[in-house]
Design an enzyme around this catalytic site. Structure first.
Site, PDB file in Angstrom:
ATOM      1  NE  ARG A  73      -3.878  -2.150   1.944  1.00  0.00           N
ATOM      2  CZ  ARG A  73      -3.728  -3.137   2.811  1.00  0.00           C
ATOM      3  NH1 ARG A  73      -2.887  -3.000   3.819  1.00  0.00           N
ATOM      4  NH2 ARG A  73      -4.395  -4.254   2.690  1.00  0.00           N
ATOM      5  CB  VAL A  74       3.042   2.980   2.062  1.00  0.00           C
ATOM      6  CG1 VAL A  74       1.780   3.298   2.791  1.00  0.00           C
ATOM      7  CG2 VAL A  74       3.852   1.942   2.784  1.00  0.00           C
TER       8      VAL A  74
END
Ligand code: ATP
Ligand code: MG
Length: 503
Positions: free
Chosen positions: A367-368
């Protein structure tokens, strides 16, 4: 004899008892209680009216316990040493200390237990700094966004599921699907970097831990790694504190502005150890008999991994979880999926098909890390992801249909080649420029005319020569700069030349 002198005589006797039981002189002992019962890694004690939660208590034989339950008439203590020499009726002392572990450079290249005691044949640690095992996670104000990649050397991960420094990425899968292999390869890939690695084994067989240590030594990364082992044979209390102790060791470096990679192998056993303790200490069981705060024990652990604003240091966490029957919606896996910044899901079906590493790209996400990924990957990763996911669907569909149109056949053939390129042996980590070259080659169709069995050899030829042939492009890739369109074309031509000359 006056009452004062009686007190001082009692004090002296007390001191001598404590010293004769090999107590560490720096522990400041005040109150004394009594063991009521002991067994299965816990003790119930009475007395010690002022003791507080998480305080260390010391038994007659010098072993340590952690205060966990404070009931009206009884205190539940998690034992951190063997219980063999503790009996009901024994004395137990307050220490007014919380649990701490040694931290610092001296631990690098060592195998230690969760109390920081040496488990290898080297000497004990000399004058070291101690830090508390339970520490608060960095505040939001002191966290920086993830902006630097942590290269794992595993092509599928670096291209499609990029991990940034300070990220928490869960590795999950059934038994024997290559979870540890991914984590160990990621450590091995830190060989020529400044990243400090910590491998924390929880509930593993001692032989498994020894194998990891041997692999790390063989690939010359052990000197930059701390192995913290709480094998299945140690008291369950030690298994419970192991990941917190390992995190404290990592935090020491992170707070100095250094980068740390920490692997928890695996948190399923940690959750089980905690469940065992909680049930024995009669905490109310919830779902799957885990106590109510099971989410919290993992959340407070993983929150401690971060990219710090003040020091600039980071701690990247790779927690591992074992699923059963690929059930990622079971209690502990869902908890951890929601705590982490993404997951790498390993599929037993891919493992059986010999597609290794057996990463199921469709069920995995980061996700990051995308924000931190080197720019050169971005020109290929989108196309790669799309082509591969289309291929997976078409492959399943094509099993039922013998007549396929040309476009579909082309997509399937391209997909097979992508899968072949993404296959990678254990311990064979790939360097950034080589990764980009392989990805550019497959997405530009350079392998389309080859037979599948030739692709591995072709990849090896490209890997062996690209660094030398690519010149300035390779410097740009490593520096994280974007490649211009003309440079991409140059790269394709260079790879074509390499293949034409040497393959
Ligand atoms: P466990 O559930 O027992 O902890 P695991 O999921 O951690 O297992 P590993 O021990 O990492 O799995 O790997 C299982 C086996 O697969 C090992 O023998 C390992 O050598 C092999 N293996 C894993 N990845 C690869 C790979 N990329 N290439 C070849 N063999 C691999
Ligand atoms: Mg494993």
């Amino acid at each position: 004899m006056t009452s004062e002198s009686i007190v001082s005589v009692v004090d002296q006797i007390f001191e001598s008892i404590v010293k004769s039981k090999k107590s560490t002189p720096d522990l400041f002992i005040r109150e004394k209680g009594e063991v009521r019962s002991v067994g299965e890694g816990i003790a119930r004690i009475c007395g010690l009216p002022n003791v507080v939660t998480d305080e260390l208590v010391k038994f007659n034989d010098g072993s340590l316990g952690l205060v966990y339950n404070l009931d009206e008439y009884e205190i539940g203590v998690i034992l951190l040493d063997d219980e063999q020499h503790i009996d009901a009726g024994d004395e137990v002392f307050r220490t007014e200390r919380v649990l701490g572990v040694p931290v610092g450079e001296t631990l690098l290249g060592r195998v230690v237990d969760p109390l920081g005691r040496s488990l290898d044949d080297k000497s004990a640690f000399r004058a070291v700094t101690y830090l508390a095992v339970e520490r608060e996670a960095p505040s939001i104000m002191n966290r920086e966004s993830v902006d630097t990649p942590l290269q794992t050397g595993i092509l599928t991960i670096d291209a499609l599921l990029p991990i940034g420094r300070g990220q928490r990425e869960l590795i999950l899968g059934d038994r024997q699907t290559g979870k540890t292999a991914i984590a160990v390869d990621s450590i091995i890939n830190q060989k020529d970097t400044e990243v400090i690695c910590i491998y924390c084994a929880i509930g593993k067989q001692r032989a498994e831990v020894n194998r990891v240590v041997a692999d790390l030594k063989k690939h010359d990364v052990f000197e930059n790694t701390i192995v913290l082992s709480a094998s299945s044979s140690v008291p369950v209390g030690l298994q419970y504190i192991a990941p917190y102790a390992a995190t404290t060791m990592g935090e020491y470096f992170m707070e100095q502005g250094r980068d740390v990679l920490i692997v928890y192998d695996d948190l399923t056993w940690h959750a089980r150890a905690y469940r065992e303790l909680a049930l024995l200490l009669r905490r109310p069981p919830g779902r799957e008999a885990f106590p109510g705060d099971i989410f919290h024990i993992h959340a407070r652990l993983l929150e401690r991994s971060a990219h710090l604003k003040e020091s600039g240091g980071s701690m990247t966490a790779l927690p591992i979880i074992e699923t059963q029957g690929q059930d990622i919606s079971a209690f502990i896996p869902t908890n951890l999926i929601s705590i982490t910044d993404g997951q790498i899901f390993l599929s037993p079906e891919l493992f059986q098909k010999d597609v290794l590493p057996a990463i199921d790209i469709g069920k995995s996400v980061s996700r990051v890390g995308g924000a931190a990924q080197l720019l050169a990957y971005r020109m290929v990763s989108e196309e790669l992801r799309l082509a591969y996911s289309q291929f997976e669907e078409l492959e399943a569909f094509s099993r039922f249909s013998s007549r396929l149109d040309e476009d579909t056949l082309k997509q399937i053939e391209r997909g097979k080649r992508i899968r072949e390129v993404l296959c990678q042996d254990q311990f064979d980590t790939i360097e950034v420029v080589q990764q980009i070259a392989l990805l550019v080659a497959v997405t530009n169709g350079l392998f389309d005319e080859m037979e599948l069995f030739q692709i591995e050899a072709a990849c090896n030829v490209i890997r062996a020569n690209i660094e030398f042939e690519a010149g300035t492009i390779s410097t740009k890739v490593k520096a994280g700069e974007k490649l211009e369109k003309s440079e991409c074309e140059d790269l394709v031509n260079t790879i074509n030349n390499i293949l034409a000359k040497r393959f």
